[in-house]
Design an enzyme around this catalytic site. Structure first.
Site, PDB file in Angstrom:
ATOM      1  N   ARG A 314      51.675 -17.271  40.295  1.00  0.00           N
ATOM      2  CA  ARG A 314      50.462 -16.467  40.473  1.00  0.00           C
ATOM      3  C   ARG A 314      50.158 -15.569  39.270  1.00  0.00           C
ATOM      4  O   ARG A 314      49.018 -15.462  38.829  1.00  0.00           O
ATOM      5  CB  ARG A 314      50.643 -15.589  41.720  1.00  0.00           C
ATOM      6  CG  ARG A 314      49.400 -14.840  42.135  1.00  0.00           C
ATOM      7  CD  ARG A 314      49.748 -13.765  43.186  1.00  0.00           C
ATOM      8  NE  ARG A 314      50.659 -14.220  44.191  1.00  0.00           N
ATOM      9  CZ  ARG A 314      50.308 -14.745  45.374  1.00  0.00           C
ATOM     10  NH1 ARG A 314      49.050 -14.844  45.699  1.00  0.00           N
ATOM     11  NH2 ARG A 314      51.228 -15.141  46.229  1.00  0.00           N
ATOM     12  N   CYS A 382      31.982 -24.895  59.507  1.00  0.00           N
ATOM     13  CA  CYS A 382      31.626 -24.675  60.906  1.00  0.00           C
ATOM     14  C   CYS A 382      32.668 -23.827  61.609  1.00  0.00           C
ATOM     15  O   CYS A 382      33.340 -24.312  62.537  1.00  0.00           O
ATOM     16  CB  CYS A 382      31.503 -26.003  61.614  1.00  0.00           C
ATOM     17  SG  CYS A 382      30.404 -27.093  60.767  1.00  0.00           S
TER      18      CYS A 382
HETATM   19  N1  LLP Z   1      59.540 -20.329  42.696  1.00  0.00           N
HETATM   20  C1  LLP Z   1      59.619 -20.757  43.959  1.00  0.00           C
HETATM   21  C2  LLP Z   1      60.848 -21.414  44.409  1.00  0.00           C
HETATM   22  C3  LLP Z   1      58.554 -20.576  44.839  1.00  0.00           C
HETATM   23  O1  LLP Z   1      58.647 -21.000  46.090  1.00  0.00           O
HETATM   24  C4  LLP Z   1      57.368 -19.947  44.373  1.00  0.00           C
HETATM   25  C5  LLP Z   1      56.230 -19.739  45.261  1.00  0.00           C
HETATM   26  C6  LLP Z   1      57.321 -19.541  43.023  1.00  0.00           C
HETATM   27  C7  LLP Z   1      58.422 -19.738  42.220  1.00  0.00           C
HETATM   28  C8  LLP Z   1      56.114 -18.877  42.425  1.00  0.00           C
HETATM   29  O2  LLP Z   1      55.861 -17.639  43.014  1.00  0.00           O
HETATM   30  P1  LLP Z   1      54.663 -16.716  42.449  1.00  0.00           P
HETATM   31  O3  LLP Z   1      55.066 -16.213  41.089  1.00  0.00           O
HETATM   32  O4  LLP Z   1      53.446 -17.549  42.378  1.00  0.00           O
HETATM   33  O5  LLP Z   1      54.561 -15.628  43.440  1.00  0.00           O
HETATM   34  N2  LLP Z   1      50.310 -19.751  49.071  1.00  0.00           N
HETATM   35  C9  LLP Z   1      50.750 -18.382  48.915  1.00  0.00           C
HETATM   36  C10 LLP Z   1      51.868 -18.271  47.926  1.00  0.00           C
HETATM   37  C11 LLP Z   1      53.079 -19.110  48.275  1.00  0.00           C
HETATM   38  C12 LLP Z   1      54.164 -19.001  47.243  1.00  0.00           C
HETATM   39  C13 LLP Z   1      55.199 -20.033  47.458  1.00  0.00           C
HETATM   40  N3  LLP Z   1      56.251 -20.056  46.494  1.00  0.00           N
HETATM   41  C14 LLP Z   1      49.548 -17.531  48.516  1.00  0.00           C
HETATM   42  O6  LLP Z   1      48.445 -18.066  48.414  1.00  0.00           O
HETATM   43  O7  LLP Z   1      49.660 -16.319  48.337  1.00  0.00           O
END
Ligand code: LLP
Length: 453
Positions: A314, A382
């Site tokens: 992110r 919808c």
């Molecule tokens: N590493 C692992 C093992 C992960 O499961 C994730 C994210 C990351 C790295 C990256 O994390 P970040 O830096 O992006 O926070 N769909 C949700 C977010 C789910 C994150 C899942 N794992 C949302 O839209 O907020």
């Protein structure tokens, strides 16, 4: 429920213009002749030329964020891999950018791995994780010559060992550990706690058993440990706490097996600004807490400092992206609320319905006007729950205006669907004043292609 993803401001007009929203916009955003421009491209013109709904990604911001991670982690220790988590946003262009910036790539599925392969990514710099990898996915990892597989359970470890040994190869593995630390974030995206579908828990001795098994199994090379405590984390103390726990475990491993942990991957999770008032921790502070933290803990326990990895998703892409929509109708329900309906919705951004996420919105062609009203930006699906931004301070909207939702570069396109047989928007990349299609908009033919009826 924990902290929502983005601070929701009070539902009142806030008189902010685009100038006050720069903290959530790409680093190249500016206002030119009253209109929002990103990387020198006028968003209003882009919307007219390329059509809406449209995801727009600023290449300069993505590169800058990756380079910040490289700089502020290696500032404290030379051997740190910055592993971009492709699940946040994946396209062939982004894979090439990750490669050019000297970073690694984290794949969460066979599909993500296929992107890495198709882009010609150096596979020794890729790693695969996931709590239920299929045999086909494990075979793809071995075929591709992937750098590391993050092992999540015993069954998978046995399968991978048999497959690797059968091919006469040795696969580097990391053991995913759940450190039992509760991250300060939304419950749905908290993954490091004891009660988690991911990884091996420390307390019941499962993680130690997994490490010992990985050391003894043929075809596997136990390289180290992996953890990931959650996502959209603002408070760095959660990382510090998890690091204390996992480095203590490294000491135990050395005591019990005589094997040193060569690699420690602490996952991703750094939060980003969705709302103008949000103040996430900086990459610089993250680097200090994580990398210095690991070094200090290793010294305290008298063990060698391992190679390290961080896995941001992110915080690389969220603020690099915006979504452009065209306003179709403005419906004022006296004394209730005003709905601004746009040509997209929960199919291109599910995060509002799923997590009650909040976004900043502005009208790109009125970017230097103050947001003098509050309206709810609704999608075209919808469902009453199909809301893009609830109670958004906004410039006065009119049909035909280009509405820009900020900070949608992460987990929007990658979570998009074809609900209502809506075609998914294309993705445009912006670089040096030019735009190009990175992913074209879907067509109805694309929708019908897989239907054999
Ligand atoms: N590493 C692992 C093992 C992960 O499961 C994730 C994210 C990351 C790295 C990256 O994390 P970040 O830096 O992006 O926070 N769909 C949700 C977010 C789910 C994150 C899942 N794992 C949302 O839209 O907020």
């Amino acid at each position: 429920m924990g902290k929502p993803t983005g601070t929701r401001p009070p539902a009142v007009p806030d008189s902010k213009t685009a100038h006050d929203l720069m903290s959530v916009l790409p680093m190249t955003a500016e206002v030119c002749d009253g209109r929002l421009c990103i990387g020198g491209v006028d968003m209003t013109e882009l919307a007219r030329e390329a059509g809406t709904a449209l995801y727009v990604m600023d290449e300069a911001t993505i590169r800058h964020r990756l380079s910040e991670y490289v700089k502020w982690t290696r500032y404290h220790w030379p051997d740190v891999d910055v592993v971009y988590a492709g699940k946040a946003f994946l396209s062939l262009d982004v894979v090439r950018i990750v490669e050019e910036e000297g970073c690694c790539l984290l794949c969460a599925s066979g599909g993500e791995l296929a992107y890495a392969v198709a882009a010609g990514f150096p596979m020794e710099r890729a790693q695969m994780h996931g709590n239920n990898k299929t045999d086909a996915e494990l075979a793809d990892c071995l075929d591709a010559g992937i750098g590391r597989v993050v092992v999540d359970n015993f069954e998978e470890m046995e399968r991978l060992s048999a497959m690797a040994a059968g091919r006469g190869v040795t696969q580097k593995v990391l053991i995913r550990v759940t450190p039992g630390v509760e991250a300060d974030t939304h419950d749905f995206i908290m993954t490091g706690a004891e009660d988690s579908k991911f990884g091996f828990g420390l307390n019941q001795g499962l993680a130690m058993r997994a490490v010992k098994r990985a050391i003894e199994l043929p075809g596997l090379d136990f390289d180290g440990l992996h953890m990931h405590i959650g996502s959209q984390i603002f408070a760095l103390h959660s990382f510090a706490k998890a690091i204390e726990v996992i480095v203590a475990f490294m000491r135990e491993i050395e005591n019990e097996t005589g094997v040193a942990v060569r690699m420690l991957d602490v996952g991703g999770g750094l939060g980003v600004a969705y709302g103008a008032p949000d103040e996430p921790s900086t990459v610089k502070d993250f680097g200090k807490v994580v990398v210095d933290g690991i070094k200090e803990e290793c010294e305290r326990h008298g063990i060698d400092v391992p190679r390290m990895a961080v896995e941001p998703g992110r915080s690389i892409v969220a603020n690099a992206g915006v979504t452009l929509y065209t306003v179709g109708s403005v419906k004022e329900i006296p004394d209730v609320r005003t709905y601004v309906s746009v040509d997209g919705g929960m199919s291109d951004n599910i995060r509002t319905s799923l997590y009650d996420a909040h976004y900043e919105a502005l009208i790109a062609n009125k970017a230097d006007q103050p947001r003098e009203m509050v309206a709810t930006v609704a999608g075209k699906h919808c469902e009453s729950g199909d809301i893009v931004v609830r109670d958004a301070p906004l410039q006065c909207p009119e049909p035909g205006d280009v509405l820009c939702v900020c900070a949608t570069g992460g987990y929007c396109q990658s979570m998009a669907s074809n609900y209502n047989k809506q075609v998914r928007p294309g993705v445009v990349f912006i670089r040096d004043g030019e735009w190009r299609w990175a992913v074209r908009r879907e067509t109805y033919e694309d929708l019908l292609r897989c239907d054999l009826g």
